[in-house]
Design a protein around this motif. Structure first.
Motif, short mmCIF file in Angstrom:
data_model
loop_
_atom_site.label_atom_id
_atom_site.label_comp_id
_atom_site.label_asym_id
_atom_site.label_seq_id
_atom_site.Cartn_x
_atom_site.Cartn_y
_atom_site.Cartn_z
N CYS A 47 -66.45 -16.44 -2.35
CA CYS A 47 -66.76 -15.34 -1.44
C CYS A 47 -67.61 -14.28 -2.14
CB CYS A 47 -65.48 -14.73 -0.86
SG CYS A 47 -64.53 -13.78 -2.04
N ARG A 48 -67.76 -14.39 -3.44
CA ARG A 48 -68.62 -13.48 -4.20
C ARG A 48 -69.98 -14.09 -4.49
NH1 ARG A 48 -63.58 -12.99 -6.95
NH2 ARG A 48 -64.39 -14.27 -8.63
N THR A 49 -70.17 -15.36 -4.07
CA THR A 49 -71.45 -16.03 -4.35
C THR A 49 -71.99 -16.63 -3.06
OG1 THR A 49 -70.27 -18.05 -5.04
CG2 THR A 49 -70.86 -16.50 -6.78
N ILE A 50 -71.90 -17.94 -2.88
CA ILE A 50 -72.55 -18.60 -1.74
C ILE A 50 -71.99 -18.19 -0.38
CG2 ILE A 50 -73.34 -20.55 -3.09
CD1 ILE A 50 -71.07 -22.21 -1.86
N PHE A 51 -70.73 -17.76 -0.33
CA PHE A 51 -70.13 -17.27 0.92
C PHE A 51 -69.93 -15.76 0.84
CE2 PHE A 51 -68.56 -21.76 1.11
CZ PHE A 51 -69.26 -22.12 2.26
N GLY A 52 -70.95 -15.05 0.40
CA GLY A 52 -70.87 -13.62 0.17
C GLY A 52 -70.51 -12.79 1.39
N ASP A 53 -70.73 -13.31 2.59
CA ASP A 53 -70.39 -12.57 3.80
C ASP A 53 -68.98 -12.87 4.29
OD1 ASP A 53 -72.91 -11.45 3.86
OD2 ASP A 53 -73.73 -12.98 5.20
N PHE A 54 -68.26 -13.72 3.56
CA PHE A 54 -66.91 -14.12 3.95
C PHE A 54 -65.89 -13.41 3.07
CE2 PHE A 54 -67.36 -18.50 6.09
CZ PHE A 54 -68.58 -18.19 6.63
N SER A 55 -64.73 -13.16 3.64
CA SER A 55 -63.59 -12.72 2.82
C SER A 55 -62.95 -13.97 2.20
CB SER A 55 -62.56 -12.00 3.70
OG SER A 55 -61.92 -12.95 4.56
N PRO A 56 -62.12 -13.82 1.18
CA PRO A 56 -61.44 -14.99 0.63
C PRO A 56 -60.62 -15.73 1.71
CG PRO A 56 -61.19 -13.13 -0.86
CD PRO A 56 -61.84 -12.61 0.40
N GLU A 57 -59.99 -14.99 2.61
CA GLU A 57 -59.21 -15.63 3.68
C GLU A 57 -60.12 -16.43 4.61
OE1 GLU A 57 -59.00 -12.39 2.78
OE2 GLU A 57 -56.94 -12.27 2.04
N ASP A 58 -61.33 -15.90 4.88
CA ASP A 58 -62.29 -16.63 5.72
C ASP A 58 -62.74 -17.92 5.04
OD1 ASP A 58 -62.21 -14.65 7.68
OD2 ASP A 58 -64.01 -13.64 6.92
N VAL A 59 -62.99 -17.85 3.73
CA VAL A 59 -63.38 -19.05 2.98
C VAL A 59 -62.26 -20.09 3.05
CG1 VAL A 59 -63.86 -19.99 0.68
CG2 VAL A 59 -64.96 -17.87 1.42
N LEU A 60 -61.04 -19.65 2.85
CA LEU A 60 -59.91 -20.59 2.90
C LEU A 60 -59.78 -21.19 4.30
CD1 LEU A 60 -57.63 -21.85 1.24
CD2 LEU A 60 -56.15 -20.00 2.08
N GLY A 61 -59.91 -20.36 5.32
CA GLY A 61 -59.83 -20.87 6.69
C GLY A 61 -60.92 -21.89 6.99
N LEU A 62 -62.14 -21.60 6.55
CA LEU A 62 -63.24 -22.55 6.73
C LEU A 62 -62.95 -23.86 5.98
CD1 LEU A 62 -66.12 -23.28 7.69
CD2 LEU A 62 -66.95 -22.23 5.57
N THR A 63 -62.47 -23.74 4.76
CA THR A 63 -62.14 -24.92 3.96
C THR A 63 -61.07 -25.75 4.66
OG1 THR A 63 -62.73 -23.74 1.94
CG2 THR A 63 -61.37 -25.72 1.69
N TYR A 64 -60.04 -25.10 5.13
CA TYR A 64 -58.97 -25.81 5.85
C TYR A 64 -59.53 -26.51 7.09
CZ TYR A 64 -55.11 -23.68 3.17
OH TYR A 64 -54.22 -23.30 2.21
N LYS A 65 -60.39 -25.83 7.82
CA LYS A 65 -60.95 -26.43 9.04
C LYS A 65 -61.83 -27.64 8.72
CE LYS A 65 -63.33 -25.35 13.25
NZ LYS A 65 -63.08 -24.51 14.38
N VAL A 66 -62.71 -27.49 7.73
CA VAL A 66 -63.62 -28.58 7.36
C VAL A 66 -62.86 -29.78 6.81
CG1 VAL A 66 -65.45 -29.21 5.73
CG2 VAL A 66 -65.61 -27.08 7.02
N GLN A 67 -61.84 -29.51 5.99
CA GLN A 67 -61.12 -30.60 5.35
C GLN A 67 -59.86 -31.02 6.09
OE1 GLN A 67 -61.44 -28.70 1.26
NE2 GLN A 67 -62.03 -30.83 0.84
N ASN A 68 -59.61 -30.41 7.25
CA ASN A 68 -58.45 -30.72 8.07
C ASN A 68 -57.14 -30.52 7.29
OD1 ASN A 68 -57.19 -31.42 10.47
ND2 ASN A 68 -57.10 -33.58 9.92
N TYR A 69 -57.05 -29.41 6.60
CA TYR A 69 -55.84 -29.05 5.86
C TYR A 69 -55.02 -28.07 6.69
CZ TYR A 69 -57.92 -30.71 1.41
OH TYR A 69 -58.48 -31.44 0.41
N GLN A 70 -53.72 -28.16 6.56
CA GLN A 70 -52.79 -27.18 7.13
C GLN A 70 -51.85 -26.80 5.99
OE1 GLN A 70 -52.32 -30.48 9.06
NE2 GLN A 70 -54.24 -30.05 10.07
N GLU A 71 -52.23 -25.78 5.24
CA GLU A 71 -51.47 -25.41 4.05
C GLU A 71 -51.15 -23.92 4.08
OE1 GLU A 71 -50.27 -27.58 1.75
OE2 GLU A 71 -51.08 -29.20 2.98
N ALA A 72 -50.62 -23.42 2.99
CA ALA A 72 -50.19 -22.03 2.88
C ALA A 72 -51.36 -21.06 3.03
CB ALA A 72 -49.51 -21.80 1.53
#
Length: 145
Positions: free
Chosen positions: A18-43
């Motif tokens: 979130c400090r580099t390539i996803f600079g417009d995202f918060s860490p929570e947004d990055v995690l949410g995107l990662t979960y959506k793309v990889q079909n994860y349902q985690e903490a």
């Protein structure tokens, strides 16, 4: 599959990109995107480093890998896939001070999840010299069951 240390590693990734390539995202947004793309349902992010990834994650990813090498997924007609799936179950891979530490139930649940999802075998990772005997014993118990 590295589910125990995978939580801290994934949290670190979300906090870092979130400090580099996803600079417009918060860490929570990055995690949410990662979960959506990889079909994860985690903490969620605040819990992820302390909880690690679940045995359900190990099961889902093992099923995905097994399906990817199933005869139905063969690109060439008349060929037979002989690929084996051997998930790596992390045992006592070092993590940070306040991060997830491997416990026997974690190992037992991950081994059961991988084998229940169709794994042909397992790799206990990463180094024997790092592994506590109680966690190795849990892997053996789950494998024998």
């Amino acid at each position: 599959m590295y589910n125990n240390c995978g939580g801290p590693r994934l949290a670190s990734y979300a906090n870092s990109v979130c400090r580099t390539i996803f600079g417009d995202f918060s860490p929570e947004d990055v995690l949410g995107l990662t979960y959506k793309v990889q079909n994860y349902q985690e903490a969620n992010l605040p819990e992820l480093s302390r909880k690690g990834l679940s045995a359900d994650y190990v099961e889902r990813e093992t099923r995905r890998a097994v399906a990817a090498v199933s005869p139905e997924s063969e690109p060439a007609a008349g060929t037979r896939n002989t690929t084996s799936i051997w998930p790596g179950i992390d045992i006592d891979i070092p993590t940070g001070r306040e991060e997830k530490k491997t416990e026997p139930p974690d190992v037992r649940d991950a081994v059961r999840a991988a084998l229940g999802a169709g794994a042909n075998g397992l790799i206990l990772s990463r180094k024997y010299s790092e592994m506590r005997l109680a966690n190795l014993r849990a892997a053996g118990e789950a494998f024998r069951a």
